[in-house]
Design an enzyme around this catalytic site. Structure first.
Site, PDB file in Angstrom:
ATOM      1  N   ALA A 176       0.872  -1.183   0.000  1.00  0.00           N
ATOM      2  CA  ALA A 176       0.000   0.000   0.000  1.00  0.00           C
ATOM      3  C   ALA A 176       0.903   1.224   0.000  1.00  0.00           C
ATOM      4  O   ALA A 176       2.057   1.164   0.443  1.00  0.00           O
ATOM      5  CB  ALA A 176      -0.867  -0.017   1.246  1.00  0.00           C
TER       6      ALA A 176
ATOM      7  N   GLY B 281       0.240  -4.997   0.632  1.00  0.00           N
ATOM      8  CA  GLY B 281      -0.960  -4.977  -0.211  1.00  0.00           C
ATOM      9  C   GLY B 281      -0.709  -5.577  -1.587  1.00  0.00           C
ATOM     10  O   GLY B 281      -1.625  -6.126  -2.207  1.00  0.00           O
TER      11      GLY B 281
ATOM     12  N   GLU C 189      -1.086  -9.141  -1.129  1.00  0.00           N
ATOM     13  CA  GLU C 189      -2.523  -9.426  -0.943  1.00  0.00           C
ATOM     14  C   GLU C 189      -3.253  -9.445  -2.284  1.00  0.00           C
ATOM     15  O   GLU C 189      -4.142 -10.267  -2.510  1.00  0.00           O
ATOM     16  CB  GLU C 189      -3.136  -8.409   0.021  1.00  0.00           C
ATOM     17  CG  GLU C 189      -2.650  -8.677   1.444  1.00  0.00           C
ATOM     18  CD  GLU C 189      -3.064  -7.632   2.459  1.00  0.00           C
ATOM     19  OE1 GLU C 189      -2.854  -6.436   2.192  1.00  0.00           O
ATOM     20  OE2 GLU C 189      -3.586  -8.021   3.519  1.00  0.00           O
TER      21      GLU C 189
ATOM     22  N   GLU D 158       4.551  -5.434   6.840  1.00  0.00           N
ATOM     23  CA  GLU D 158       3.742  -4.495   7.626  1.00  0.00           C
ATOM     24  C   GLU D 158       4.206  -4.396   9.073  1.00  0.00           C
ATOM     25  O   GLU D 158       4.158  -3.336   9.697  1.00  0.00           O
ATOM     26  CB  GLU D 158       2.260  -4.915   7.621  1.00  0.00           C
ATOM     27  CG  GLU D 158       1.520  -4.569   6.350  1.00  0.00           C
ATOM     28  CD  GLU D 158       1.593  -5.664   5.312  1.00  0.00           C
ATOM     29  OE1 GLU D 158       2.517  -6.509   5.373  1.00  0.00           O
ATOM     30  OE2 GLU D 158       0.724  -5.674   4.423  1.00  0.00           O
TER      31      GLU D 158
END
Ligand code: CO8
Length: 258
Positions: free
Chosen positions: A66, A109, A112, A132
């Site tokens: 992200a 992300g 993911e 993360e």
């Protein structure tokens, strides 16, 4: 469709390609990019000419997570009001196959997004991971759930807790990815597979995907019921008649997706 700012999108025969395109930040997924990916997948879903999607990045990165700059100042309340994962949930509603071609970093992300795909091809130098924890957070777009379902609790915890990069070789060994391919032919090999898949019976492809996802997400007994229903449903299609007739007549079937 609106003009795309963060991704590129084109089609080749019955295969659509989405290329993540923010190279200056290793394809960090800002909210605009996630919106554009999901809106494009939904657009493809309605396009009768296209049967398979390939998502890819560039040589250095699939996506390095992200966009940290965008979320650095977020608070509990801003996150709750933003409700950004509602858009991620829409990926699970896509019925056509999504294939991923991963070069370089697939982190946070980005990983993911990879785990949301149905088939994953990676180059020898691809690097997966959930860093993360190094930012004092944790995966939020399904990473803890999907990684655990793929590799089991003990292994998933190790990767999630340590936040270390996982090589393509390790990802392959744990069953996270389908194939490792030499860097220079990754896209070509992924496209070969996508084109091959796009020639399979379209309705069978969709209903098999739905049934396999059910196996991942539900008790076996529910999955078996859904599988049975989908199996019967295919006997209402012209393609089933054509497929079986072609077998008996010893010729190649001509599937129409009807
Ligand atoms: N966000 C914003 N910018 C990034 C990101 C990112 N995730 N990753 C890299 N960049 C930027 C860098 O800031 C740098 O910009 P600049 O040139 O302006 O300084 C540029 O991309 C190139 O990166 P580096 O210079 O750092 O390249 P290196 O080769 O030295 O390092 C790494 C590559 C190791 C990948 C390094 O960039 C890195 O550690 N990036 C961050 C990885 C990370 O922590 N990802 C997880 C983010 S959190 C997350 O994903 C939460 C998911 C939950 C919600 C999902 C919603 C989408």
């Amino acid at each position: 469709m609106n003009k795309l700012e963060t991704i590129k999108f084109w089609t080749e025969d019955r295969v659509a390609i989405i290329q993540l395109h923010r190279p200056e930040v290793l394809n960090a997924l800002n909210r605009k990019m996630v919106d554009e990916i999901v809106e494009t997948l939904e657009y493809i879903e309605q396009d009768e000419e296209v049967l398979v999607t390939v998502i890819t990045g560039n040589e250095r990165a699939f996506a390095a997570g992200a966009d940290i700059d965008e979320m650095a100042e977020d608070t509990v309340v801003s996150m709750e009001l933003l409700n950004q994962f509602a858009v991620w949930d829409r990926i699970a509603l896509i019925k056509k196959p999504i294939i991923c071609a991963v070069n370089g970093f697939a982190l946070g992300g980005g990983f993911e997004l990879v785990l949301n795909c149905d088939v994953i091809f990676a180059s020898e130098t691809a690097q997966f991971g959930f860093p993360e924890i190094n930012l004092g957070v944790m995966p939020g777009a399904g990473g803890t759930q999907r990684l655990t379902k793929v590799m089991g609790k003990a292994k998933a915890l190790e990767w999630l807790w340590l936040g270390e990069p996982m090589s393509a070789e390790e990802a392959y060994r744990y069953g996270v990815i389908n194939r490792i391919v030499a860097n220079e032919v990754l896209f070509e090999e992924t496209m070969k597979f996508a084109h091959r898949l796009s020639k399979q019976a379209p309705l069978s492809i969709r209903l098999i995907k739905e049934a396999v996802n059910k196996a991942v997400d539900s008790p076996l007994v529910d999955g078996l019921q859904l599988e049975r229903k989908n199996f019967y449903l295919l006997f209402g299609s012209e393609d089933q008649k054509e497929g079986m007739k072609a077998f008996i007549e010893k010729r190649k079937p001509d599937f129409q997706g009807k």
